[in-house]
Motif scaffolding. Structure first.
Motif, PDB file in Angstrom:
ATOM      1  N   GLU A  48       0.850  -1.335  -0.129  1.00 22.86           N
ATOM      2  CA  GLU A  48       0.139   0.045   0.045  1.00 22.86           C
ATOM      3  C   GLU A  48       0.848   1.326  -0.168  1.00 22.86           C
ATOM      4  O   GLU A  48       0.365   2.434  -0.367  1.00 22.86           O
ATOM      5  N   LEU A  49       2.171   1.085   0.175  1.00 25.08           N
ATOM      6  CA  LEU A  49       2.975   2.163   0.027  1.00 25.08           C
ATOM      7  C   LEU A  49       3.134   2.627  -1.152  1.00 25.08           C
ATOM      8  O   LEU A  49       3.283   1.955  -2.200  1.00 25.08           O
ATOM      9  N   PRO A  50       3.116   3.866  -1.556  1.00 24.54           N
ATOM     10  CA  PRO A  50       3.503   4.387  -3.049  1.00 24.54           C
ATOM     11  C   PRO A  50       4.840   3.817  -3.394  1.00 24.54           C
ATOM     12  O   PRO A  50       5.869   3.655  -2.762  1.00 24.54           O
ATOM     13  N   LEU A  72      12.405   2.372   0.798  1.00 23.69           N
ATOM     14  CA  LEU A  72      12.402   1.544   2.048  1.00 23.69           C
ATOM     15  C   LEU A  72      13.510   0.532   1.556  1.00 23.69           C
ATOM     16  O   LEU A  72      14.172  -0.020   2.506  1.00 23.69           O
ATOM     17  N   LEU A  73      13.382  -0.101   0.502  1.00 23.86           N
ATOM     18  CA  LEU A  73      14.445  -1.028  -0.034  1.00 23.86           C
ATOM     19  C   LEU A  73      15.644  -0.427   0.129  1.00 23.86           C
ATOM     20  O   LEU A  73      16.817  -1.134   0.323  1.00 23.86           O
ATOM     21  N   VAL A  74      15.846   0.727  -0.354  1.00 23.47           N
ATOM     22  CA  VAL A  74      17.344   1.422  -0.399  1.00 23.47           C
ATOM     23  C   VAL A  74      17.829   1.339   0.934  1.00 23.47           C
ATOM     24  O   VAL A  74      19.092   1.190   1.142  1.00 23.47           O
ATOM     25  N   LEU A  75      17.123   1.735   1.919  1.00 27.34           N
ATOM     26  CA  LEU A  75      17.525   1.829   3.372  1.00 27.34           C
ATOM     27  C   LEU A  75      17.942   0.481   3.823  1.00 27.34           C
ATOM     28  O   LEU A  75      19.070   0.152   4.336  1.00 27.34           O
ATOM     29  N   TRP A  76      17.026  -0.807   3.603  1.00 22.82           N
ATOM     30  CA  TRP A  76      17.240  -2.016   4.188  1.00 22.82           C
ATOM     31  C   TRP A  76      18.475  -2.529   3.327  1.00 22.82           C
ATOM     32  O   TRP A  76      19.454  -3.352   3.925  1.00 22.82           O
ATOM     33  N   GLY A  77      18.575  -2.380   2.134  1.00 22.28           N
ATOM     34  CA  GLY A  77      19.733  -2.669   1.248  1.00 22.28           C
ATOM     35  C   GLY A  77      20.960  -2.022   1.403  1.00 22.28           C
ATOM     36  O   GLY A  77      21.870  -2.480   0.809  1.00 22.28           O
ATOM     37  N   VAL A 120      17.797   4.032  -6.232  1.00 24.54           N
ATOM     38  CA  VAL A 120      17.148   3.052  -6.873  1.00 24.54           C
ATOM     39  C   VAL A 120      17.532   3.461  -8.312  1.00 24.54           C
ATOM     40  O   VAL A 120      17.712   4.464  -8.900  1.00 24.54           O
ATOM     41  N   ALA A 121      18.135   2.311  -9.110  1.00 20.53           N
ATOM     42  CA  ALA A 121      18.359   2.309 -10.484  1.00 20.53           C
ATOM     43  C   ALA A 121      17.254   2.040 -11.679  1.00 20.53           C
ATOM     44  O   ALA A 121      17.036   2.760 -12.623  1.00 20.53           O
ATOM     45  N   ASP A 122      16.392   1.214 -11.207  1.00 21.48           N
ATOM     46  CA  ASP A 122      15.387   0.860 -12.093  1.00 21.48           C
ATOM     47  C   ASP A 122      14.411  -0.140 -11.365  1.00 21.48           C
ATOM     48  O   ASP A 122      14.761  -0.553 -10.153  1.00 21.48           O
ATOM     49  N   ILE A 136      10.232  -7.437   5.815  1.00 23.87           N
ATOM     50  CA  ILE A 136       9.894  -6.127   6.059  1.00 23.87           C
ATOM     51  C   ILE A 136       8.303  -5.519   5.772  1.00 23.87           C
ATOM     52  O   ILE A 136       7.691  -6.144   4.820  1.00 23.87           O
ATOM     53  N   LEU A 137       7.558  -5.317   6.789  1.00 22.73           N
ATOM     54  CA  LEU A 137       6.193  -5.075   6.815  1.00 22.73           C
ATOM     55  C   LEU A 137       5.310  -6.383   6.371  1.00 22.73           C
ATOM     56  O   LEU A 137       4.431  -6.080   5.835  1.00 22.73           O
ATOM     57  N   GLY A 138       5.788  -7.494   6.786  1.00 20.94           N
ATOM     58  CA  GLY A 138       5.131  -8.506   6.492  1.00 20.94           C
ATOM     59  C   GLY A 138       5.466  -9.261   5.471  1.00 20.94           C
ATOM     60  O   GLY A 138       4.788 -10.137   4.696  1.00 20.94           O
ATOM     61  N   VAL A 139       6.357  -8.703   4.492  1.00 21.62           N
ATOM     62  CA  VAL A 139       6.829  -9.330   3.273  1.00 21.62           C
ATOM     63  C   VAL A 139       8.182  -9.841   3.104  1.00 21.62           C
ATOM     64  O   VAL A 139       9.088  -8.926   3.639  1.00 21.62           O
ATOM     65  N   PRO A 140       8.517 -10.853   2.724  1.00 22.65           N
ATOM     66  CA  PRO A 140       9.808 -11.387   2.575  1.00 22.65           C
ATOM     67  C   PRO A 140      10.552 -10.594   1.470  1.00 22.65           C
ATOM     68  O   PRO A 140       9.966 -10.652   0.387  1.00 22.65           O
ATOM     69  N   ILE A 141      12.016 -10.316   1.482  1.00 21.60           N
ATOM     70  CA  ILE A 141      12.626  -9.592   0.539  1.00 21.60           C
ATOM     71  C   ILE A 141      13.863 -10.320   0.352  1.00 21.60           C
ATOM     72  O   ILE A 141      14.498 -10.685   1.417  1.00 21.60           O
TER      73      ILE A 141
END
Length: 358
Positions: free
Chosen positions: A11-13, A20-25, A30-32, A100-105
């Motif tokens: 639900e996040l834009p 958020l993935l940039v932060l955790w990674g 973000v490149a693409d 992250i927020l209930g989602v596996p990455i």
């Protein structure tokens, strides 16, 4: 405290989700982004002077027909299977996983492309093409030795690493290294009775829903060998460019089940055999409708090495060094860091989605 929505991550834009993935990674930006049938990918740029510079984060695609728990469990299954193949230089692997927020990455290294990006490259010679296929047989054999049957083997699911992009190496066609990727379809026939794959690369036994095994990979390897050496012609006689790049009307035509069922029913005939008779005979052997008539992966590798040696003893020695290095680097035991990460992910999913709450 208000409970988070089970789909809070989705639900996040999209830009905020990517950040958020940039932060955790621990990336720079973000490149693409990209998306497939079952997963979405955010490509991350780690910035100048960082090695590797490019990585990516993969997470399950949101689907209305799947509960958040089932989405997470299916993704966990894929990552566990992929981790089971670690380590081999010709098999793609995650280096970290998060919840992250209930989602596996899952976080992966980003390579220079996939095989479909290279098939029509006019600068890529025959020796380099044979080298890549030979290495691919090693990666597939490694998977089969661990009981992993890939049901969606195709050029898009073979990533390509260009060693020249990382190291200062003499100019040659031999520096491309294939990596078997995308384990979402692995063992689905054996586990849940699901036989499908990508239609142009499905073996007869997938259409007939009979036992799959190493012979299934050999069949698809035969298709890709013909396609690579012909610079983009599928054994059935048409160019594969439009399908790989999803260009219509060619893409939709190749998506029709009846088209491929008819080809298989005719015995998988090769419309335009390769001009090299030895390679043509090998492709024909790989495409044998009977699973017992096909060679093994090691037999395919041996034939290709012999044909390469006839063309260039130096190139064949080069590839043998690749194979020897891969064999010595192949881990007999699990990588403890990755094993611990996957076990942690599994605990997080079980805690977040307890069975008795479904």
């Amino acid at each position: 405290m208000t409970d988070l929505s089970p789909d809070a991550f989705y639900e996040l834009p999209a830009p905020l989700r990517s950040q958020l993935l940039v932060l955790w990674g621990k990336a720079h930006k973000v490149a693409d982004t990209s998306a497939g049938f079952s997963g979405e990918i955010v490509f991350l740029d780690n910035g100048n002077g960082v090695f590797p510079r490019m990585t990516c984060a993969k997470f399950p695609r949101w689907r209305q027909d799947l509960t958040p728990a089932l989405r997470a469990e299916r993704f966990l299954r894929e990552i566990k299977l992929q981790a089971a193949a670690h380590y081999h230089p010709n098999v793609h692997w995650p280096f970290n996983v998060k919840f992250i927020l209930g989602v596996p990455i899952a976080f992966f290294r980003r390579w220079e492309g996939d095989l479909s990006d290279f098939i029509e490259d006019s600068h890529w010679g025959d020796l380099g093409r044979l080298s890549l296929i030979i290495q691919l047989t090693a990666g597939l054999a490694h998977c089969h030795a661990r009981g992993l049957v890939h049901q969606d083997l195709k050029p898009q699911n073979v990533f390509v690493r260009d060693l020249q992009s990382t190291f200062s190496l003499p100019p040659t066609d031999l520096w491309l290294r294939p990596l078997v990727a995308d384990f979402g379809s692995v063992n689905l026939a054996a586990d849940v009775g699901e036989f499908t794959g990508s239609r142009p690369y499905m073996a007869p036994e997938q259409w007939q829903q009979t036992e799959l095994g190493e012979w299934t990979s050999v069949f698809v390897l035969g298709i890709m060998l013909h396609e690579i050496m012909s610079r983009g012609i599928h054994p059935m006689g048409e160019r594969s460019h439009d399908w790989h790049h999803q260009i219509n009307p060619g893409f939709n035509r190749w998506q029709q089940n009846n088209r491929w069922r008819a080809w298989v029913k005719k015995g998988c005939p090769i419309a335009q055999p390769l001009p090299d008779h030895d390679l043509a005979d090998l492709v024909a052997a790989c495409l044998a409708p009977s699973t017992t008539a096909r060679p093994s992966l090691h037999e395919v590798q041996a034939v290709l090495l012999g044909l390469m040696h006839q063309r260039s003893a130096t190139a064949a020695k080069h590839v043998n060094l690749f194979l020897d290095a891969a064999e010595s680097q192949s881990a007999a035991e699990e990588w403890q860091h990755l094993k611990g990460c996957v076990e942690g992910l599994e605990r997080s999913i079980k805690a977040h989605y307890p069975r008795n709450a479904e």
